[in-house]
Design a protein around this motif. Structure first.
Motif, PDB file in Angstrom:
ATOM      1  N   GLU A 132      -1.131  -4.179   8.480  1.00  0.00           N
ATOM      2  CA  GLU A 132      -0.673  -2.882   8.580  1.00  0.00           C
ATOM      3  C   GLU A 132       0.524  -2.620   8.344  1.00  0.00           C
ATOM      4  O   GLU A 132       1.038  -1.728   7.646  1.00  0.00           O
ATOM      5  CB  GLU A 132      -1.445  -2.192   9.884  1.00  0.00           C
ATOM      6  CG  GLU A 132      -1.014  -0.679   9.965  1.00  0.00           C
ATOM      7  CD  GLU A 132      -1.405  -0.141  11.276  1.00  0.00           C
ATOM      8  OE1 GLU A 132      -1.260   1.061  11.546  1.00  0.00           O
ATOM      9  OE2 GLU A 132      -2.297  -0.904  12.266  1.00  0.00           O
TER      10      GLU A 132
ATOM     11  N   GLU B 219       1.749  -3.269   4.642  1.00  0.00           N
ATOM     12  CA  GLU B 219       1.460  -2.322   3.950  1.00  0.00           C
ATOM     13  C   GLU B 219       2.338  -1.124   4.035  1.00  0.00           C
ATOM     14  O   GLU B 219       2.744  -0.416   3.175  1.00  0.00           O
ATOM     15  CB  GLU B 219      -0.114  -2.155   3.969  1.00  0.00           C
ATOM     16  CG  GLU B 219      -1.030  -3.181   3.351  1.00  0.00           C
ATOM     17  CD  GLU B 219      -2.359  -2.790   3.378  1.00  0.00           C
ATOM     18  OE1 GLU B 219      -2.740  -1.870   4.188  1.00  0.00           O
ATOM     19  OE2 GLU B 219      -3.126  -3.836   2.922  1.00  0.00           O
TER      20      GLU B 219
ATOM     21  N   GLN C  61       4.453   0.086   0.798  1.00  0.00           N
ATOM     22  CA  GLN C  61       3.791   1.432   0.369  1.00  0.00           C
ATOM     23  C   GLN C  61       4.755   2.339   0.729  1.00  0.00           C
ATOM     24  O   GLN C  61       4.674   3.532   0.566  1.00  0.00           O
ATOM     25  CB  GLN C  61       2.413   1.573   0.901  1.00  0.00           C
ATOM     26  CG  GLN C  61       1.388   0.834   0.359  1.00  0.00           C
ATOM     27  CD  GLN C  61       0.050   1.004   1.024  1.00  0.00           C
ATOM     28  OE1 GLN C  61      -0.187   2.006   1.786  1.00  0.00           O
ATOM     29  NE2 GLN C  61      -0.946  -0.013   0.748  1.00  0.00           N
TER      30      GLN C  61
ATOM     31  N   TYR D 123      -2.971 -11.391  -1.074  1.00  0.00           N
ATOM     32  CA  TYR D 123      -1.626 -10.598  -1.527  1.00  0.00           C
ATOM     33  C   TYR D 123      -0.873 -11.595  -2.745  1.00  0.00           C
ATOM     34  O   TYR D 123      -0.702 -10.877  -3.836  1.00  0.00           O
ATOM     35  CB  TYR D 123      -0.611 -10.278  -0.586  1.00  0.00           C
ATOM     36  CG  TYR D 123      -1.111  -9.211   0.603  1.00  0.00           C
ATOM     37  CD1 TYR D 123      -1.482  -8.059   0.261  1.00  0.00           C
ATOM     38  CD2 TYR D 123      -1.496  -9.623   1.866  1.00  0.00           C
ATOM     39  CE1 TYR D 123      -1.994  -6.986   1.098  1.00  0.00           C
ATOM     40  CE2 TYR D 123      -1.921  -8.658   2.844  1.00  0.00           C
ATOM     41  CZ  TYR D 123      -2.282  -7.054   2.335  1.00  0.00           C
ATOM     42  OH  TYR D 123      -2.706  -6.400   3.266  1.00  0.00           O
TER      43      TYR D 123
END
Length: 401
Positions: free
Chosen positions: A211, A214, A218, A264
């Motif tokens: 989490e 990302e 992001q 990833y």
């Protein structure tokens, strides 16, 4: 940009003021300029250090000391950090507290914590700094952070040490206190939060690590810290992923390495294969049997050996282990000999060297550095580290101790 804006306002020495402005100009716009202008910056900063001490411009002087170490860390010149650390210890004891009241509304106090962070970058990975010296240093570092501010920087470093030692107590203490002082963070949000990944991976909190990863890649970090993306290459997906792989290796978490590698790394559209994690990129691609850039890889192996005198002990351990596995994987893939120039390694009549011999060459280098570090730091387990690199490379089998 180096130095605070307006730091030379009121400076009587025009040569000093011009040198500071030149340094500011050379680093204005992107952190990559520090690397690009390394040689010029180091000479400028040495000049600024000398002139500011002569003029008793202590704010500029301690800023220059910090910047010298920061530049050295960015460019991997760790012996320079050790050298200037001794200058800092001596002069901070003589002048810092005496001169601080003369520089209100400046960052002079914070320079102490920032400087200790740079020294830590070298100390915690050097076998010359044994357990006793490291303990003394960490005590001084914590005292300075609590006294002068920017305290989160100390506990960030404490987590880094906990990752290297795989020490649950250091990780727990570091994380707890880092979160207590997290509000102080003014620098790069991404860089200062990276040690948290080590805490999550060590404690089996993979979902939290995913989490947070990302959230960073992001670009969903808090709005006031979004400026980091303009300057920090560490916030890019390939660098963040390489950092996670390196952290999993340091923690000896094979399952976490494989998870992030498969989830990833293998899915990244582009990998720049440069910067701090370049050899990690090469190691990871070798595991995937991607040999398209083998010629460049061989030059990088030569470079890593040539520059080993500037690296920390841990850098040389990890580079040695990655190249050890790389050439074992290359040999396994069917490429049994290559052209490479490495000191102390002989060639065959055709000018090539067997990959098995190159792999053994790097294994020996890693073992030499690993044993030195393990002797200096009782909490560091080199044998386990070596085994994990072998396993993460997919080269299964118990190694000789």
């Amino acid at each position: 940009m180096m130095f605070e804006p307006g730091i030379v306002d009121g400076t009587r020495n025009s040569e000093l003021a011009d040198a500071v402005r030149s340094a500011q100009k050379l680093t204005d716009g992107a952190y990559e300029l520090y690397n690009r202008n390394e040689e010029t910056l180091m000479m400028l900063l040495q000049k600024i250090l000398r002139l500011s001490k002569e003029e008793k411009e202590w704010h500029i002087y301690f800023y220059a000391l910090y910047e010298l170490m920061y530049e050295a860390v960015r460019c991997g010149n760790y012996p320079a950090v050790i050298k200037y650390a001794e200058v800092y210890y001596k002069d901070s004891d003589l002048y810092m507290d005496r001169e601080l009241p003369n520089y209100p509304r400046t960052n002079m106090a914070y320079m102490n914590t920032w400087t200790y962070e740079q020294i830590f970058s070298a100390y915690y990975q050097y076998h010359q700094i044994n357990d006793a010296k490291m303990d003394v240093f960490m005590k001084r570092f914590e005292e300075a952070a609590l006294k002068y501010g920017r305290t989160a920087g100390y506990y960030e470093s404490e987590m880094d040490l906990g990752i290297l030692y795989r020490d649950p107590e250091l990780l727990e203490k570091g994380k707890k206190n880092f979160e207590k002082y997290e509000y102080e963070i003014k620098g790069c949000y991404v860089c200062q939060h990276k040690p948290l990944f080590g805490y999550y991976l060590y404690n089996g909190q993979r979902e939290t690590a995913v989490e947070f990863f990302e959230t960073i890649v992001q670009k969903r970090i808090p709005k006031q810290h979004q400026w980091c993306y303009q300057y920090c290459e560490a916030a890019e997906a390939d660098d963040m992923c390489a950092f996670l792989l390196q952290t999993a290796l340091r923690l000896c978490r094979t399952e976490e390495f494989r998870y992030f590698y498969e989830k990833y790394w293998l899915k990244l559209a582009e990998k720049k294969r440069e910067g701090e994690f370049k050899t990690v990129y090469i190691f990871a691609d070798a595991i995937a049997e991607k040999w398209e850039q083998m010629s460049e890889d061989l030059h990088e192996a030569e470079k890593d050996v040539a520059e080993s005198v500037k690296n920390t002990t841990v850098d040389n351990i990890e580079l040695g282990l990655m190249w050890w596995c790389y050439f074992a994987l290359l040999d396994k893939s069917g490429v049994h000999e290559v052209e490479i120039d490495l000191p102390g390694l002989s060639k065959k009549e055709n000018g090539k060297t067997d990959c098995a011999d190159i792999s053994a060459y790097f294994e020996k280098r890693a073992d030499e550095y690993g044993m030195k570090f393990a002797q200096a730091r009782k909490k560091y387990d080199y044998a386990l580290t070596k085994q994990i690199y072998w396993e993460c490379a997919g080269l299964y089998g118990k190694l000789d101790s």
